[in-house]
Design a protein around this motif. Structure first.
Motif, PDB file in Angstrom:
ATOM      1  N   GLY B 233      63.863 -51.608  19.975  1.00  0.00           N
ATOM      2  CA  GLY B 233      64.922 -50.097  19.920  1.00  0.00           C
ATOM      3  C   GLY B 233      64.974 -50.338  18.444  1.00  0.00           C
ATOM      4  O   GLY B 233      64.695 -50.936  17.590  1.00  0.00           O
ATOM      5  N   GLY B 234      64.674 -49.354  18.004  1.00  0.00           N
ATOM      6  CA  GLY B 234      65.304 -48.921  16.337  1.00  0.00           C
ATOM      7  C   GLY B 234      63.850 -48.350  16.470  1.00  0.00           C
ATOM      8  O   GLY B 234      63.339 -48.893  14.776  1.00  0.00           O
ATOM      9  N   THR B 235      62.414 -48.354  17.172  1.00  0.00           N
ATOM     10  CA  THR B 235      60.706 -48.510  15.976  1.00  0.00           C
ATOM     11  C   THR B 235      60.810 -47.137  15.063  1.00  0.00           C
ATOM     12  O   THR B 235      60.161 -47.652  13.769  1.00  0.00           O
ATOM     13  CB  THR B 235      60.250 -48.351  17.573  1.00  0.00           C
ATOM     14  OG1 THR B 235      60.693 -47.480  17.967  1.00  0.00           O
ATOM     15  CG2 THR B 235      59.686 -49.971  17.575  1.00  0.00           C
ATOM     16  N   ALA B 236      61.571 -46.122  15.298  1.00  0.00           N
ATOM     17  CA  ALA B 236      62.125 -45.235  14.358  1.00  0.00           C
ATOM     18  C   ALA B 236      62.226 -46.339  12.525  1.00  0.00           C
ATOM     19  O   ALA B 236      61.754 -44.969  11.589  1.00  0.00           O
ATOM     20  CB  ALA B 236      62.509 -43.899  15.000  1.00  0.00           C
ATOM     21  N   THR B 239      59.951 -45.873  10.353  1.00  0.00           N
ATOM     22  CA  THR B 239      58.855 -45.753   9.149  1.00  0.00           C
ATOM     23  C   THR B 239      59.481 -45.358   7.909  1.00  0.00           C
ATOM     24  O   THR B 239      59.383 -44.639   7.096  1.00  0.00           O
ATOM     25  CB  THR B 239      59.006 -43.924   9.578  1.00  0.00           C
ATOM     26  OG1 THR B 239      60.686 -44.029  10.195  1.00  0.00           O
ATOM     27  CG2 THR B 239      58.198 -43.821  11.152  1.00  0.00           C
ATOM     28  N   PHE B 245      52.217 -47.442   4.171  1.00  0.00           N
ATOM     29  CA  PHE B 245      52.061 -47.087   5.104  1.00  0.00           C
ATOM     30  C   PHE B 245      51.719 -47.898   6.888  1.00  0.00           C
ATOM     31  O   PHE B 245      51.713 -48.641   6.684  1.00  0.00           O
ATOM     32  CB  PHE B 245      52.779 -45.351   5.165  1.00  0.00           C
ATOM     33  CG  PHE B 245      53.760 -45.275   6.288  1.00  0.00           C
ATOM     34  CD1 PHE B 245      53.541 -45.160   7.760  1.00  0.00           C
ATOM     35  CD2 PHE B 245      54.861 -45.303   5.827  1.00  0.00           C
ATOM     36  CE1 PHE B 245      54.704 -44.540   8.285  1.00  0.00           C
ATOM     37  CE2 PHE B 245      56.036 -44.842   6.294  1.00  0.00           C
ATOM     38  CZ  PHE B 245      55.659 -44.771   7.967  1.00  0.00           C
ATOM     39  N   PRO B 246      50.821 -46.982   6.861  1.00  0.00           N
ATOM     40  CA  PRO B 246      49.904 -47.225   8.223  1.00  0.00           C
ATOM     41  C   PRO B 246      49.582 -49.169   7.772  1.00  0.00           C
ATOM     42  O   PRO B 246      49.425 -49.647   9.220  1.00  0.00           O
ATOM     43  CB  PRO B 246      48.639 -46.717   8.024  1.00  0.00           C
ATOM     44  CG  PRO B 246      48.656 -45.600   7.169  1.00  0.00           C
ATOM     45  CD  PRO B 246      49.637 -46.673   6.176  1.00  0.00           C
ATOM     46  N   ILE B 249      53.098 -51.473   8.900  1.00  0.00           N
ATOM     47  CA  ILE B 249      53.477 -50.727  10.329  1.00  0.00           C
ATOM     48  C   ILE B 249      52.710 -50.341  11.303  1.00  0.00           C
ATOM     49  O   ILE B 249      53.014 -51.074  12.545  1.00  0.00           O
ATOM     50  CB  ILE B 249      53.801 -48.607  10.150  1.00  0.00           C
ATOM     51  CG1 ILE B 249      55.276 -48.829  10.864  1.00  0.00           C
ATOM     52  CG2 ILE B 249      53.025 -47.728  10.529  1.00  0.00           C
ATOM     53  CD1 ILE B 249      55.964 -46.879  10.713  1.00  0.00           C
ATOM     54  N   GLN B 250      51.349 -51.127  11.151  1.00  0.00           N
ATOM     55  CA  GLN B 250      50.597 -50.878  12.625  1.00  0.00           C
ATOM     56  C   GLN B 250      50.994 -52.925  13.754  1.00  0.00           C
ATOM     57  O   GLN B 250      51.037 -52.738  14.205  1.00  0.00           O
ATOM     58  CB  GLN B 250      49.568 -51.095  12.102  1.00  0.00           C
ATOM     59  CG  GLN B 250      48.251 -51.278  13.291  1.00  0.00           C
ATOM     60  CD  GLN B 250      47.097 -50.393  13.755  1.00  0.00           C
ATOM     61  OE1 GLN B 250      46.753 -49.064  12.991  1.00  0.00           O
ATOM     62  NE2 GLN B 250      46.835 -50.703  15.183  1.00  0.00           N
ATOM     63  N   LEU B 253      54.392 -53.144  14.317  1.00  0.00           N
ATOM     64  CA  LEU B 253      54.276 -52.543  15.763  1.00  0.00           C
ATOM     65  C   LEU B 253      53.611 -52.593  16.824  1.00  0.00           C
ATOM     66  O   LEU B 253      54.254 -53.022  18.167  1.00  0.00           O
ATOM     67  CB  LEU B 253      53.845 -50.833  16.247  1.00  0.00           C
ATOM     68  CG  LEU B 253      54.290 -49.795  15.726  1.00  0.00           C
ATOM     69  CD1 LEU B 253      54.084 -48.433  15.242  1.00  0.00           C
ATOM     70  CD2 LEU B 253      55.625 -49.446  17.046  1.00  0.00           C
TER      71      LEU B 253
END
Lengths: 338, 338
Positions: B233-236, B239, B245-246, B249-250, B253
């Motif tokens: 949880g807490g994947t938000a 950001t 960025f991408p 994060i990719q 995830l």
DNA sequence: ACTGGCACTCGGCGCGGGCGAGTGCCAGTC
DNA sequence: GACTGGCACTCGCCCGCGCCGAGTGCCAGT
């Protein structure tokens, strides 16, 4: 009222934009689709479509992109659900057939949906309200402590501890178990409360308190966590929202964390066959730039829960709808077998 | 060997960088920390630290940022775990106390950890291998179909269907249930196989096949899904990896989607007290720019599973470690009570 | 009703210069 | 010998400029 050709133009715009992710201009349109008219004519049509609010320009002197309203029209009248191919169907079935229990079925379904659609998948556990009781088990773990295990016809198992006001004998427990099962087995959850209402009265005074505790825990279990659980997956696909990155992805991730939001989202979808919510049609603000495709699934003919995907409004609707529908169908089959 | 002051400088760099997320220069350092020396001196120290590989410059003529090696030194020698405050402890306890079952405990723990650390939380379900059997229940759902329900001392409930080679009578089933429980209740999973080995022999020939099926399913359940499940949880919070960025994060995830990777990740962490894996110390490539803080938790003194968080290497290590440790402790308590 | 032509708009891109934070080095001081 | 102040230097960032081209709207012609 839009002429037939204008609808064609809209369809072409949606298809191209979904493919390229870039605003599409009149020239490119005439080249890629043989509309039989010149770019100038298409420009007029586009102006009309824009006037009606089906497409928009991100900036002056750029191509057009569909609006939510445009996608809506596309989904409703310009596109058909694209059925899965035979090999795809087989793959789905094979993959789901390997599941060992309900958790596993749900987990596999999520993975499958995420892979097929390359979007975020959401699968709700079979709801309790529409399920029926397959069996209720009572286990004495300590003299005044009973574990209640509830098994549903969708393969779901819920357990609760019950602290009894007084110790309960093994015989009484067996008695209660038997009577309880004879009354509720095969019955709908919604019917259970009135079926067990008078049960305490048939026991000795000293046991009534305990029976009442057990029953109230049972009833709690039936209503309390109803439809509460779900599983999501494929969040890595969010990174393909390449455009304006952190802005869109953050609220979506937040929404996905909030199970309440998701459950409401699935719950809203009325049509049991298939619901598509596009952009601002979603009430939750964070999902205003996404579309949600959801469908009910169930072991019998009846839907006991929903599943679906969340993706950018710019998605391949026919393909996504086909995948979602196919997966739902096979999950239903699996549940019916188990 | 680094002088005391150089260590101070390194500590200051880590703290500032974690706070500001920007490369830190010599001037800013002397202003924000009273090191008692001039920027020029600090520059010399920084040059030495860079020489040793503890810090690096993203570009010539920019400030310094800590390397993985620098963070490692910081964690090992320059920082202490920051204990939770009293109100925080109370909040943790209150939040966890509301849980109704094991799923709920795990779900709440994930939320809690994600909120406290503002990072991605990972919680493993209590493992089966180190658990003991609390009860085994057998339910005849059909003449030749038995449901096996296994309850562990960590509150976990597993169920399986058993298709029997022959119908089994209610009496035989009750008999099997009783004998099975008398042998395995309270025993470690690892001991179960040999405890039940000779059980089929004590039954009539016609039932032996069925008994054997039940037992083999039981044994499968014990080993097969061992330590398999976890919740994240807490994947938000990902950001907040604002920088590139991408790119970052990719893979993160993707790693989080792969439960296998995560389980391996937690599994590697040997030290039951607390493990911190920084950047490239993580074997999985996608997590090379993240740090993983994990710790074991368990109902007794013994750890039955792990929990932790995944965040940027640039994280508040003392605070994160404090939160992770505190949560693990309270989860252990909750499990012991239930 | 459709088409070709045309003037216009405006976002994207590459270029170049100025700014400033930060550095390394060196000569000087305690 | 350790520390400091001063100084020249380096680059990344930012900003403004001008070009290019895709795409548009409109209009006159078929």
């Amino acid at each position: 009222m839009l002429s037939e050709r204008r609808l064609q133009v809209l369809r072409a715009i949606v298809q191209d934009y979904v493919g390229t992710e870039e605003p599409v201009g009149s020239k490119a349109l005439t080249e890629r689709h043989n509309l039989g008219v010149s770019p100038a004519t298409v420009r007029n049509d586009m102006a009309a479509l824009e006037e009606e609010g089906y497409i928009a320009q991100p900036h002056t002197s750029a191509g057009r992109i569909p609006t939510d309203k445009g996608y809506r029209l596309f989904v409703d009248r310009l596109a058909d659900v694209k059925p899965m191919t035979q090999p795809e169907r087989r793959a789905i079935q094979n993959f789901l057939d390997g599941a060992v229990d309900l958790d596993d079925v749900v987990a596999r379904t999520v993975r499958l949906l995420a892979q097929l659609t390359r979007q975020v998948a959401v699968v709700q556990y079979p709801s309790l309200t529409r399920s029926a009781v397959r069996h209720v088990e009572l286990l004495a773990l300590a003299p005044a402590r009973v574990m209640l295990v509830l098994i549903t016809d969708t393969g779901r198992v819920e357990q609760r501890m019950v602290d009894c006001p007084a110790p309960i004998g093994e015989n009484t427990l067996a008695d209660l178990r038997a009577r309880l099962n004879s009354r509720v087995t095969g019955r709908r959850f919604t019917d259970v409360p009135q079926l067990v209402q008078d049960l305490p009265e048939s026991f000795e005074a000293e046991d009534r308190g305990t029976v009442a505790s057990v029953l109230s825990t049972l009833l709690e279990t039936l209503v309390e966590r109803t439809e509460e659980r779900l599983m999501i997956g494929g969040t890595a696909n969010l990174t393909r929202f390449t455009h304006d990155f952190p802005l869109t992805i953050q609220p979506v991730l937040e929404a996905l964390e909030e199970q309440v939001v998701l459950l409401k989202l699935l719950g809203e979808a009325q049509d049991p066959a298939m619901t598509v919510r596009i952009g601002h049609e979603n009430e939750y603000e964070g999902l205003n730039s996404t579309s949600v495709v959801s469908v009910g699934y169930g072991s019998g003919g009846e839907a006991v829960a929903k599943l679906g995907v969340v993706g950018p409004t710019r998605m391949d609707y026919p393909g996504t709808m086909g995948a979602v529908r196919a997966v739902a169908r096979y999950v239903g089959q699996i549940l019916a077998e188990s």
